[in-house]
Write a protein that holds these residues in place. Sequence first.
Motif, short mmCIF file in Angstrom:
data_model
loop_
_atom_site.label_atom_id
_atom_site.label_comp_id
_atom_site.label_asym_id
_atom_site.label_seq_id
_atom_site.Cartn_x
_atom_site.Cartn_y
_atom_site.Cartn_z
N GLN A 132 42.34 -23.04 -19.08
CA GLN A 132 42.14 -22.24 -18.25
C GLN A 132 40.97 -20.55 -18.70
O GLN A 132 40.62 -21.08 -19.50
CB GLN A 132 43.39 -21.67 -19.76
CG GLN A 132 42.64 -21.58 -20.79
CD GLN A 132 43.62 -20.79 -22.20
OE1 GLN A 132 44.52 -20.08 -22.08
NE2 GLN A 132 44.14 -22.06 -22.81
N ARG A 167 38.72 -17.86 -19.48
CA ARG A 167 38.32 -17.31 -20.73
C ARG A 167 39.47 -16.75 -21.16
O ARG A 167 40.49 -15.61 -20.59
CB ARG A 167 37.17 -15.98 -20.60
CG ARG A 167 35.16 -17.02 -20.38
CD ARG A 167 35.04 -15.98 -20.44
NE ARG A 167 35.10 -15.22 -21.89
CZ ARG A 167 34.62 -16.35 -23.44
NH1 ARG A 167 33.67 -16.94 -23.08
NH2 ARG A 167 34.70 -15.82 -24.49
N ARG A 208 41.01 -20.76 -25.79
CA ARG A 208 40.83 -21.71 -24.46
C ARG A 208 39.79 -23.05 -24.87
O ARG A 208 40.11 -24.06 -24.73
CB ARG A 208 39.79 -20.89 -23.84
CG ARG A 208 39.62 -21.33 -22.60
CD ARG A 208 38.28 -20.30 -21.40
NE ARG A 208 37.28 -21.04 -21.68
CZ ARG A 208 36.43 -21.71 -22.65
NH1 ARG A 208 36.82 -22.54 -21.08
NH2 ARG A 208 35.39 -21.90 -22.84
#
Lengths: 160, 392
Positions: free
Chosen positions: B331, B333, B337
């Motif tokens: 994913q 930022r 994460r």
Amino acid sequence: MTTNGVATADAAAVPATGDRPGPGFWIGLIVGGAVMAFGVRGVFMDSRGTRPVALAGWIVGADLVHDLVIAPIAVAVGWTIGRLVPRGWRTPITTGLVATGVVLVVAWPALRGYGRAVVPDNPSVQPLAYGTAVAWVLGAVWIGVAIWLVIRWWGARSRR
Amino acid sequence: MSSRLAPPKVGPFRPGAFASPARSERTAAVLGLALGVSFGICFLTGLYSHLAQHPPSWFHLSARPAGLYRITQGLHVATGLAAIPLLLAKLWTVFPKLFSWPPFPSVAVALERICLLPLVGGSLFLLFSGLANINLWYPWPFNFPLAHYWTAWITIGALIVHIGAKVSVTRRALRRSAPTLTDHHDDSAATVNAGMSRRQLLATAFGVSGLVTLVTVGQTYGPLRKLALLAPRRPDVGPQGFPVNRTARAAGVLESARSSEYRLEITGRGATATTFDLAELQAMTQHRATLPIACVEGWSTTQEWEGVRLRDLLRRAGVSTDSTVRVESLQPRRSYRTSNVDGSQTADPDTLLALRVNGAPLDIDHGYPLRLIAPNRPGVMQTKWVTRVVVL
């Protein structure tokens, strides 16, 4: 200290908290004060996340909402029950109302679907039909209250 | 006391303005004790959760017992919910004291009463914000974990002050041999009130507390899941039969997770940079682990995971199997994460980068193609859509 009606003349003659502060009070004040100071320091250290002014507003606001709204409503409801409900029925009815109020508070966000609104693509958040769920819980509560009332009525009748 | 200090005889300041016999020292003491225990449990379990997510150098999140975080966080949320009726009952009991006169008869009382502001406001805020958070509802401008965490310290500090001030009163009130005025008045209140006795009030408060627990605790305690009518989650509802916190769409990984370009990369200190494609990961020795996924928001559920051991991957990259690593998601930022895995967890045979759950490939919302699943971790740190492992 008197136990109810603290604002009586007797109570006023004694400091509101009763006993003279012992060593426990001062130890608690120093330790608790240090812990509070640590928390306040943290709020300001992380101020970008905690937004100190908004947070303080929420905490003081919680005090005010309780003292000016929730508590007066509770007192008024109690007073109304005392006026309208026969003595033997008051406790079951009050218990039912307290349970109803707390159930509605706990269920409120789900009932309003606030979580689903944040993550509309995630059906595992608030997956139930909460109107129905609340109706089941409150139905059970008030069936319990009704049974309680019947038992009271039965007991009172057989004692007569 | 001079007449200057006589109470104003209006409204709630009137003598006998609050007539209920249920408001006794003993009621306040019993509820206070229960709340002290509840808030103590919430504080310690909350502290553990905070340390697990933001470990200082001295803190190592152990791998065992595997279900520890599930229990501590389940307890945190269940106890907070159960405390709602107790706190309201306690505040109802002591409400008349708000109008005690004179308001500040001594420095000690003034200090104690000032500390009630953060105690009451903080307690209400903690319970309300916790309730909103488990529903993913954020009606405020601040960051929930930070605000909840630091307010907890302030509230617990105020609670310590309060306990210091009330310890002797509480001890006296809890002694059975010390009857309070209400004990003689239980069923004969002459004035208008809801007519509850002390015992009935306490029974109601604890009964409603039990009711709240009964209809919510099933989100973490499986056998009661059918009764979890008011819980924001059902541990058996979601893709592949269990809940999701962040979906693939919300994380922005719908395409990258399904891409044929997908690779897992092992890099970092001392590691021979190594990449694996999906077929290579599937060709490695697969291991099974029965592990809970335990969300910070209080729901949890145990599933059968299958995948490669993190330590096997580290060995392939030529680094020690108990290295501390950072696991990174596909994913873009955003918060959560990445997550760090302490050496004690990396080395554990149950710490997997899972490809499958309950005999089928992971659903994309559960982290397809690859997710971290390790014993005793907060759910937000069971990183999904894993694409990189960095040796620290």
